[in-house]
Design an enzyme around this catalytic site. Structure first.
Site, PDB file in Angstrom:
ATOM      1  N   LYS A 218      32.179  81.402  15.878  1.00 37.33           N
ATOM      2  CA  LYS A 218      32.478  80.422  16.932  1.00 37.33           C
ATOM      3  C   LYS A 218      32.655  81.141  18.267  1.00 37.33           C
ATOM      4  CE  LYS A 218      34.205  77.142  13.624  1.00 37.33           C
ATOM      5  NZ  LYS A 218      35.281  76.697  12.753  1.00 37.33           N
TER       6      LYS A 218
ATOM      7  N   GLN B 263      41.464  76.797  12.818  1.00 40.79           N
ATOM      8  CA  GLN B 263      40.585  77.014  11.666  1.00 40.79           C
ATOM      9  C   GLN B 263      41.299  76.586  10.377  1.00 40.79           C
ATOM     10  OE1 GLN B 263      37.290  78.160  11.799  1.00 40.79           O
ATOM     11  NE2 GLN B 263      37.315  77.572   9.640  1.00 40.79           N
TER      12      GLN B 263
ATOM     13  N   ASP C  70      37.189  69.346  17.108  1.00 44.19           N
ATOM     14  CA  ASP C  70      36.723  69.164  15.725  1.00 44.19           C
ATOM     15  C   ASP C  70      36.622  67.671  15.365  1.00 44.19           C
ATOM     16  OD1 ASP C  70      35.982  71.378  14.219  1.00 44.19           O
ATOM     17  OD2 ASP C  70      38.043  72.006  13.833  1.00 44.19           O
TER      18      ASP C  70
END
Ligand code: NAP
Length: 280
Positions: free
Chosen positions: A49, A93, A116
Site C-alpha cells: 500500500k 490493517q 476502506d
C-alpha cells in the site's frame, strides 16, 4: 480456453490516471496506514500500500505499533488522525490482535477518512447507491468486468462468500448494475447446482480448489477473489485454474487478477477523500 483478465496491467494503467489527478491537486493527499503487530502477510500488504501511494504521488504515513498495543492506545491514535486536517485517509490493517475489537476500531474512524469503506455509514451508502468510498475488492472486480466489456445487466451472477469485506458488497455492486444475484455461503446446499447456472461467478471463499471445472457453465465469466496458499506454499485462488479456465470465457488469474485492483481502489478512495477535504 478462457481469456485472462489482467488485473495487474489494468491497475498499472489506472494508477497513472490517479497520479495525473493527484498532480493537479492543491496539496498531496495523505494516507495514514496503521499496522498493529508483526503478522508477515499484513506487513506485505502494508508495504504494498505504501508503494502504491508512492507511485500515485500520495503521501503515506506509516504507524507500526507493537502487538501488545492496547485497544485504548489504538483508539487514541485514530482520534489524533481523525483530528489532523492533513490526513485524508486512515487505513487500519486487519486482522487486529484478538484483544482489540475490530468493530470498535472501524466505528472510530471518521467516515470521511474511511478509505476502506468499512464504517457502517459508508456501508449504508453502498447499499443505497449513493456516491462515496468504494468497497475496495468488489469495486476492483467491477473495474475489471468493465474493462473487458462484460455485460452484467440481466445476467445470472453468483457470489460465493458473504463476508462484509468481499461477498456482501460484491453482491450489491452487481445488483446495482442490474445483475440477478445469488449469494452462497458455507450453509448453502448443492453449491454446484447454483454455480453451474452462473453467467458471472465470483468466488471469495478462501479454500483451495473449492471451484472445480464441473461447477462452471460453458462460457461463464469467472472471478477468483481468493488468495490462498497451496500445498507447495504457492499463492492460488479458489478455482482449480486449468479445469475452470477450460470452461470459462474469461477468468482472473491468482496472482495478477483481483489483488492489484483492490490496491488500486484504495488509491482511488484516498484521492476521493483528498478532493473532499481540499474543497472544505
Ligand atoms: P471470510 O470472511 O473468511 O469469508 C469467506 C466466506 O466463504 C464466508 O462467507 C463463508 O461462509 C464462505 N464459505 C466458507 N466455506 C464455504 C463453502 N464450503 N461453500 C460456500 N461458501 C463457503 O473471507 P473474506 O475476507 O471474504 O475473503 C475471502 C477470500 O478472498 C480469502 O481467500 C481472502 O484472502 C481473499 N481476499 C482477497 C482480496 C484481494 O484483493 N484479492 C481481498 C480480500 C480478501 P459463512 O459466512 O457461512 O461462514
Amino acid at each position: 480456453m478462457a481469456i485472462k483478465m489482467d488485473g495487474k496491467a489494468l491497475a498499472a494503467k489506472l494508477r497513472m490516471q490517479i497520479r495525473d489527478e493527484v498532480a493537479i491537486l492543491a496539496r498531496k493527499p495523505t494516507l495514514a496506514v496503521v499496522l498493529v503487530g508483526d503478522d508477515p502477510a499484513s506487513q506485505v500488504y502494508v508495504r504494498n500500500k505504501e508503494k502504491d501511494c508512492e507511485e500515485c504521488g500520495i503521501l503515506s504515513q506509516g504507524y507500526r505499533l507493537p502487538a501488545d498495543t492496547t485497544e485504548k492506545q489504538l483508539l487514541d491514535l485514530i482520534d489524533v488522525l481523525n483530528q489532523n486536517a492533513l490526513v485524508d485517509g486512515i487505513l487500519v490493517q486487519l486482522p487486529l490482535p484478538n484483544h482489540i475489537s475490530e468493530q470498535k476500531v472501524i466505528h472510530a474512524i471518521c467516515p470521511d477518512k474511511d478509505v476502506d469503506a468499512f464504517h457502517p455509514f459508508n456501508v449504508g451508502k453502498i447499499v443505497t447507491g449513493e456516491d462515496g468510498f468504494l468497497p475496495c475488492t468488489p469495486a476492483g472486480v467491477m473495474e475489471l468486468l468493465k474493462e473487458y466489456q462484460i455485460e452484467i445487466a440481466g445476467k445470472k451472477c453468483v457470489v460465493v462468500g458473504r463476508s462484509n469485506i468481499v461477498g456482501k458488497p460484491m453482491a450489491l455492486l452487481l445488483l446495482r448494475e442490474s445483475g440477478t444475484v445469488t449469494i452462497c455461503h458455507s450453509k448453502t446446499s448443492h453449491l454446484e447446482e447454483i454455480t453451474k447456472k452462473a453467467d458471472i461467478l465470483v468466488s471469495a471463499v478462501g479454500k483451495v480448489g473449492i471451484i472445480t471445472g464441473d461447477m462452471v457453465k460453458d462460457g461463464a465469466v469467472v472471478v477468483d477473489v481468493a488468495m490462498n496458499h497451496n500445498a507447495e506454499g504457492k499463492l492460488c485462488g479458489d478455482c482449480i485454474y486449468d479445469e475452470v479456465a477450460a470452461k470459462a470465457s474469461y477468468i482472473t488469474p491468482v496472482p495478477g487478477g483481483v489483488g492489484p485492483m483492490t490496491r488500486l481502489i484504495l488509491m482511488k478512495n484516498t484521492l476521493t477523500a483528498a478532493k473532499m477535504h481540499i474543497k472544505e
